[in-house]
Scaffold this active site. Structure first.
Site, short mmCIF file in Angstrom:
data_model
loop_
_atom_site.label_atom_id
_atom_site.label_comp_id
_atom_site.label_asym_id
_atom_site.label_seq_id
_atom_site.Cartn_x
_atom_site.Cartn_y
_atom_site.Cartn_z
N ARG A 95 -35.41 13.74 -16.34
CA ARG A 95 -35.25 14.01 -17.76
C ARG A 95 -35.60 12.76 -18.57
O ARG A 95 -35.37 11.63 -18.14
CB ARG A 95 -33.80 14.42 -18.03
CG ARG A 95 -33.48 14.82 -19.48
CD ARG A 95 -34.18 16.06 -19.90
NE ARG A 95 -33.58 16.66 -21.10
CZ ARG A 95 -34.24 17.42 -21.95
NH1 ARG A 95 -35.52 17.69 -21.76
NH2 ARG A 95 -33.63 17.96 -23.00
N THR A 373 -41.77 24.49 -22.24
CA THR A 373 -41.38 24.27 -20.87
C THR A 373 -42.22 25.13 -19.95
O THR A 373 -42.84 26.09 -20.37
CB THR A 373 -39.88 24.63 -20.76
OG1 THR A 373 -39.17 23.94 -21.78
CG2 THR A 373 -39.32 24.32 -19.42
N THR A 391 -41.20 20.02 -18.91
CA THR A 391 -41.37 20.31 -20.34
C THR A 391 -41.83 19.09 -21.11
O THR A 391 -41.64 17.95 -20.68
CB THR A 391 -40.03 20.81 -20.92
OG1 THR A 391 -40.24 21.27 -22.25
CG2 THR A 391 -38.98 19.72 -20.92
N VAL A 392 -42.43 19.34 -22.27
CA VAL A 392 -42.58 18.33 -23.33
C VAL A 392 -41.78 18.78 -24.55
O VAL A 392 -41.93 18.26 -25.64
CB VAL A 392 -44.07 18.09 -23.71
CG1 VAL A 392 -44.81 17.39 -22.59
CG2 VAL A 392 -44.76 19.38 -24.14
N ASP A 415 -33.70 17.42 -28.72
CA ASP A 415 -32.68 18.09 -27.90
C ASP A 415 -31.32 17.42 -27.99
O ASP A 415 -30.33 17.94 -27.46
CB ASP A 415 -33.15 18.17 -26.44
CG ASP A 415 -33.95 19.43 -26.17
OD1 ASP A 415 -34.07 20.26 -27.08
OD2 ASP A 415 -34.46 19.59 -25.04
N SER A 444 -30.32 19.71 -21.83
CA SER A 444 -31.46 20.58 -21.56
C SER A 444 -30.99 21.96 -21.12
O SER A 444 -29.91 22.12 -20.55
CB SER A 444 -32.33 19.98 -20.45
OG SER A 444 -33.34 20.87 -20.04
N SER A 445 -31.84 22.96 -21.39
CA SER A 445 -31.58 24.31 -20.90
C SER A 445 -32.31 24.60 -19.59
O SER A 445 -32.17 25.69 -19.03
CB SER A 445 -32.02 25.34 -21.95
OG SER A 445 -31.23 25.24 -23.11
N GLY A 466 -38.68 28.70 -21.99
CA GLY A 466 -38.31 29.43 -23.20
C GLY A 466 -37.10 28.87 -23.91
O GLY A 466 -36.31 29.64 -24.49
N GLY A 467 -36.90 27.53 -23.87
CA GLY A 467 -35.76 26.95 -24.57
C GLY A 467 -34.45 27.51 -24.03
O GLY A 467 -34.29 27.69 -22.82
#
Length: 571
Positions: A95, A373, A391-392, A415, A444-445, A466-467
């Site tokens: 991360r 993501t 992800t970015v 985030d 983060s998700s 998808g967040g």
């Protein structure tokens, strides 16, 4: 009828021009699923050249950073779950980290959070961790080197690839923001400033040079050498706060996975700063108190209602309790069975109930977690199972490419909770546990997940993009396969629904159908519809012991099946 030997089957398929995505999985020794066919092919080719599923997954991720860099790349971060043949499960935290000069109030202007600053431009960038995580995974669990997985991707970047409809749509939607940064405009838009269209060839020469430099010089070139110095110098001149020293100080974290029993299975997820592992487990613990399969058989709408009620309670807890456990008090009781039973008692199976605030998991124990993501799923017959979510953050991250690098930089600073109660780009609300601090990792998700059977044997790997919808997509894939008995394709393709506590509404894919949607409204839910919600990739072992992969039909991804000693798959 006797089966053809694997090599004969594979060569016959190739001679006939059959795409491995549609070849029977019988006797396949590796499966890779990703959102982009070129990237999946890169993974399978790496396996064919002597790699394992870890190598295949990392090669896929590296290639996605070229052909799908609106979602992920080396300018961002990732979580990696790896199950090795000896039964060990490793959680690698790549991360992003907040720069050393970051402060809790850095986005406040006149006392209010300016979310534009945390989403676009140099102040939005956190220190990327993806490369460090990929390099560690290769060294510890792979057969290949960084050069092995990066040079083929560099060739694609240099020679170009045909832009697909998803990439073209993303370019069109963000063209004005991309044009605001000269190097980004030069790399991702045409010379006249217009976006590339579906079928156009996109070449990224600077990105190819960066990949080749890493391949030749190793990750230190990125974190401690010319790349870090280039980023730090540009940031200093353009109002950013990321420094070369921040890059040099970046370290991956090796975490303890979150493991929870769910009926006859063990669910293995990622711990904080991922919220996915905690809250997928929390929702499953709540749902375990209901006979979900019988309810679904009797009244599918009521089963969905109960699942929605579990989502609301988990996301309320996420907003208040979750953060980087190295900095914040994140209670392990979030995944405690007794706490889940207490939450389950609050659910009225006949109507929606308001969840006014988070629960109190500390009442059930004071032990703490130790301090846009894409998802890649891979598995092989040797026993390597891999789940990578990378992800970015939002589409094309911060929109910044520093001149000469070709690399999209993330906007993961968004985030964090820029100000308690102020939603981020995904509408998520955070509290003090997710406040900005130097060296801290934003919540983060991302939810890479591996499922084990009662013998602790892996049977499934799943993850999503998808967040915040990542968490609920993984939940739905799990209950549809484990509780309802759906095959993997049906579980991934089925209509999705999502509730994240605030706003107090359910996002439902319109293909759910009017009858079910109307029933959900009668339960008291506020419904908002969408044509598509998130992207999931998954692999499972079928009843015959074959590896079966599924890519989300909502996008033109690909599942690739690997067979040892065959020629490369053509792009």
């Amino acid at each position: 009828m006797r089966r053809l030997p694997t090599i004969c089957f594979s060569l016959l398929a190739m001679l006939l021009g059959i795409d491995h995505s549609f070849v029977s999985a019988d006797e396949a020794t590796c499966v890779v699923a990703s959102v982009q066919p070129i990237a999946t092919n890169a993974g399978i080719n790496t396996y064919h050249s002597g790699g394992n599923a870890v190598d295949a997954a990392i090669a896929t991720a590296m290639t996605l950073g070229v052909v799908d860099n609106h979602n992920s790349g080396l300018g961002g971060g990732c979580f990696i779950l790896i199950r090795t043949p000896d039964g060990q499960i490793h959680a690698i935290d790549g991360r992003e980290m907040a720069p050393s000069a970051a402060t809790a109030d850095m986005y406040l202007r006149d006392g209010k959070a300016d979310t534009e600053l945390s989403q676009t431009g140099p102040l939005a960038v956190a220190v990327p961790g993806a490369l460090a995580a990929y390099a560690h995974a290769l060294r510890s669990h792979g057969e290949k080197t960084l050069a092995d997985v990066m040079l083929p991707a560099a060739k694609i970047a240099e020679e170009g690839f045909a832009v697909d409809k998803i990439f073209a749509r993303k370019l069109e939607s963000k063209k004005d923001l991309l044009a605001a940064f000269p190097a980004t405009r030069d790399q991702l838009l045409k010379s006249d400033g217009s976006p590339y269209q579906t079928g156009d060839t996109l070449r990224q020469s600077d990105l190819a040079k960066t990949y080749r430099s890493i391949a030749v010089n190793g990750e230190k070139w990125f974190y401690e050498g010319p790349f870090a110095q280039t980023i730090g110098s540009w940031m200093h001149q353009n109002g950013g706060i990321v420094t070369a020293e921040d890059f040099a100080n970046y370290r991956i974290k090796l975490r303890q996975p979150v493991v929870t029993d769910y009926r006859d299975w063990k669910i293995v997820g990622f711990p904080p700063p991922s919220s996915g592992g905690c809250h997928v487990s929390q929702m499953l613990n709540i749902l375990e108190t209901f006979d979900l399969a019988a309810m679904h058989q009797r009244d599918p709408a009521q089963a969905k209602h109960v699942v929605i009620e579990s989502m609301k309670r988990a996301f309320a807890d996420r907003a208040y309790h979750l953060g980087d456990a190295d900095f914040s008090r994140v209670p392990k009781a979030l995944i405690d069975k007794a706490y889940a039973r207490d939450l389950a008692k609050q659910i009225d199976i006949q109507k929606s109930t308001d969840v006014s605030k988070q629960g109190d998991p500390f009442a059930f124990g004071d032990e703490l977690f130790g301090k846009h993501t894409t998802h890649i799923a891979a598995a092989d017959s040797d026993g390597y199972w891999v789940a990578i979510t990378a992800t970015v953050n939002t589409t094309f991250g911060s929109k910044v490419i520093v001149p000469g690098t070709g690399l999209i930089l993330n906007n993961e600073m968004d985030d964090f909770s820029a100000q308690p109660g102020v939603p981020n780009a995904f509408g998520l609300i955070g509290a003090e546990n997710n406040a900005i601090a130097p060296g801290k990792r934003p919540l983060s998700s991302m939810s890479p997940t591996i499922v084990l059977d009662r013998r602790a044997k892996p049977i499934m790997t799943v993850g999503a993009a998808g967040g915040p919808k990542i968490i609920t997509q993984v939940l739905l894939a799990l209950i549809r396969t484990l509780d309802y008995g759906d095959d993997l394709q049906a579980a991934v393709a089925g209509p999705r629904f999502h509730h994240q506590w605030r706003p107090d509404s359910v996002l439902v894919e319109s293909k759910m159908g009017d009858e079910i949607i109307d029933r959900l409204k009668k339960f008291g839910h506020v419904i908002k519809t969408t044509s598509s919600s998130g992207i999931t990739q998954a692999i499972r072992i079928d009843d015959d012991g074959n590896l079966i992969g599924v890519h989300d039909p909502r996008v033109p991804g690909k599942v690739g099946y690997g067979f040892r000693k065959v020629a490369a798959v053509k792009n």
